[in-house]
Design a protein around this motif. Structure first.
Motif, PDB file in Angstrom:
ATOM      1  N   VAL A 178       0.866  -1.179   0.000  1.00 24.07           N
ATOM      2  CA  VAL A 178       0.000   0.000   0.000  1.00 24.07           C
ATOM      3  C   VAL A 178       0.909   1.237   0.000  1.00 24.07           C
ATOM      4  N   THR A 179       0.969   1.888  -1.154  1.00 20.40           N
ATOM      5  CA  THR A 179       1.846   3.063  -1.293  1.00 20.40           C
ATOM      6  C   THR A 179       0.999   4.318  -1.152  1.00 20.40           C
ATOM      7  N   SER A 235      -3.478  10.168  -1.577  1.00 22.51           N
ATOM      8  CA  SER A 235      -3.206   9.254  -2.686  1.00 22.51           C
ATOM      9  C   SER A 235      -2.861   7.866  -2.138  1.00 22.51           C
ATOM     10  N   ILE A 236      -3.504   6.839  -2.685  1.00 20.12           N
ATOM     11  CA  ILE A 236      -3.243   5.457  -2.241  1.00 20.12           C
ATOM     12  C   ILE A 236      -3.166   4.546  -3.474  1.00 20.12           C
ATOM     13  N   LEU A 275      10.280  14.514  -7.509  1.00 15.67           N
ATOM     14  CA  LEU A 275       9.004  14.001  -6.972  1.00 15.67           C
ATOM     15  C   LEU A 275       9.164  12.552  -6.509  1.00 15.67           C
ATOM     16  N   ARG A 276       8.676  12.254  -5.330  1.00 10.93           N
ATOM     17  CA  ARG A 276       8.778  10.888  -4.798  1.00 10.93           C
ATOM     18  C   ARG A 276       7.757   9.974  -5.477  1.00 10.93           C
ATOM     19  N   SER A 277       8.137   8.693  -5.572  1.00  8.16           N
ATOM     20  CA  SER A 277       7.202   7.732  -6.185  1.00  8.16           C
ATOM     21  C   SER A 277       5.913   7.629  -5.373  1.00  8.16           C
ATOM     22  N   THR A 278       5.995   7.886  -4.077  1.00  6.96           N
ATOM     23  CA  THR A 278       4.787   7.821  -3.231  1.00  6.96           C
ATOM     24  C   THR A 278       3.756   8.879  -3.643  1.00  6.96           C
ATOM     25  N   ASP A 279       4.211   9.976  -4.228  1.00  3.71           N
ATOM     26  CA  ASP A 279       3.293  11.062  -4.601  1.00  3.71           C
ATOM     27  C   ASP A 279       2.483  10.756  -5.858  1.00  3.71           C
ATOM     28  N   MET A 280       3.061   9.932  -6.762  1.00  2.00           N
ATOM     29  CA  MET A 280       2.376   9.754  -8.044  1.00  2.00           C
ATOM     30  C   MET A 280       1.855   8.337  -8.294  1.00  2.00           C
ATOM     31  N   ALA A 281       2.112   7.409  -7.363  1.00  2.00           N
ATOM     32  CA  ALA A 281       1.727   6.008  -7.602  1.00  2.00           C
ATOM     33  C   ALA A 281       0.213   5.853  -7.773  1.00  2.00           C
ATOM     34  N   GLY A 282      -0.571   6.537  -6.951  1.00  2.00           N
ATOM     35  CA  GLY A 282      -2.038   6.424  -7.047  1.00  2.00           C
ATOM     36  C   GLY A 282      -2.556   6.987  -8.347  1.00  2.00           C
TER      37      GLY A 282
END
Ligand code: IPD
Ligand code: CA
Length: 240
Positions: free
Chosen positions: A53-54, A74-75, A182-189
């Motif tokens: 779960v990112t 964002s999830i 930008l971190r991958s956590t910001d755009m994964a969702g």
């Protein structure tokens, strides 16, 4: 206040949002590995590697702290800590109460209605998001110079997950973030929402994004509503 796994100042509201996400998965007895911008990577339950779960619990924290009505949660849920295994995702516009969701091969939806991206191919008509929020602005602007000169309507709203959803539903025509920040956590969702809506998102060379889901992993991308606009943008951007 401290520093999150992504290196940013950690506000209490970000932690509260993360706790709500964790508690919700726990309530449904899901074992999972949390990959969060706030507290990093943590396992929950007996089979934590069964599901990843990112999350960026609050994307647009600065907007929220300043009362600017543009921020989101964002999830992304995946089978591996890799972007291309994300199969379900959600980006929630918290101020306006609008929710974007997507499931692999089932389409993307905004408050239950299927979304499609824009067909605009002209830069004169396009509304284009560009994130130029970088201390490396001197080297970034020359790479974007031709795009900036040819575009009439440039925006940066301050919550990149939500700005990507705006490309997915045709509110804007493209969004560029080639800062390498930008971190991958910001755009994964948002990634799956774009894919499922039929928008296009690649790196600045036009290659598919190969992204490890980890708060330390940084991503550069160009996201466009359609292939013609995407090609035009790629041709105008100077790659490193
Ligand atoms: C930020 C927003 C912002 C972008 C920053 C991100 P955060 O996310 O997406 O638009 O310029 O690079 O860090 O820090 O509010 O989660
Ligand atoms: Ca955040």
């Amino acid at each position: 206040m401290g520093f999150g796994a992504g290196g940013d100042r950690l506000e209490r509201v970000d932690l509260a949002a993360e706790k709500t996400i964790v508690d919700t998965f726990k309530k449904h007895s899901v074992s999972f590995t949390l990959i969060s911008e706030e507290s990093g990577i943590r396992g929950f339950g007996g089979k934590a590697e069964a599901c990843y779960v990112t999350t960026d619990p609050i994307d647009g924290s600065t907007n929220l702290m300043h009362g600017i009505p543009f921020y989101a949660t964002s999830i992304a849920v995946s089978t591996e800590p890799a972007l291309d295994t994300v199969h379900s995702s959600l980006v929630a516009d918290l101020f306006h109460g609008v929710t974007y969701v997507a499931e692999a091969e089932k389409g993307a939806f905004r408050d239950g209605a299927r979304i499609v991206p824009s067909e605009t191919v002209s830069l004169e008509e396009a509304v284009l998001g560009i994130d130029i929020n970088s201390y490396k602005i001197k080297s970034l602007v020359p790479r974007l110079n031709e795009v900036i000169v040819r575009t009439k309507h440039i925006r940066h709203l301050g919550a990149n997950a939500l700005e990507l959803c705006y490309v997915a539903d045709g509110t804007t025509d493209a969004f560029i973030d080639i800062r390498g920040k930008l971190r991958s956590t910001d755009m994964a969702g948002a990634w799956l929402i774009l894919q499922e809506a039929g928008a296009i998102m690649t790196d600045a060379n036009g290659k598919p994004l190969k992204v490890k889901l980890d708060p330390a992993e940084k991503v550069e991308f160009v996201a466009s509503g359609n292939a013609r606009l995407h090609r035009l943008l790629l041709d105008l951007i100077h790659v490193r």
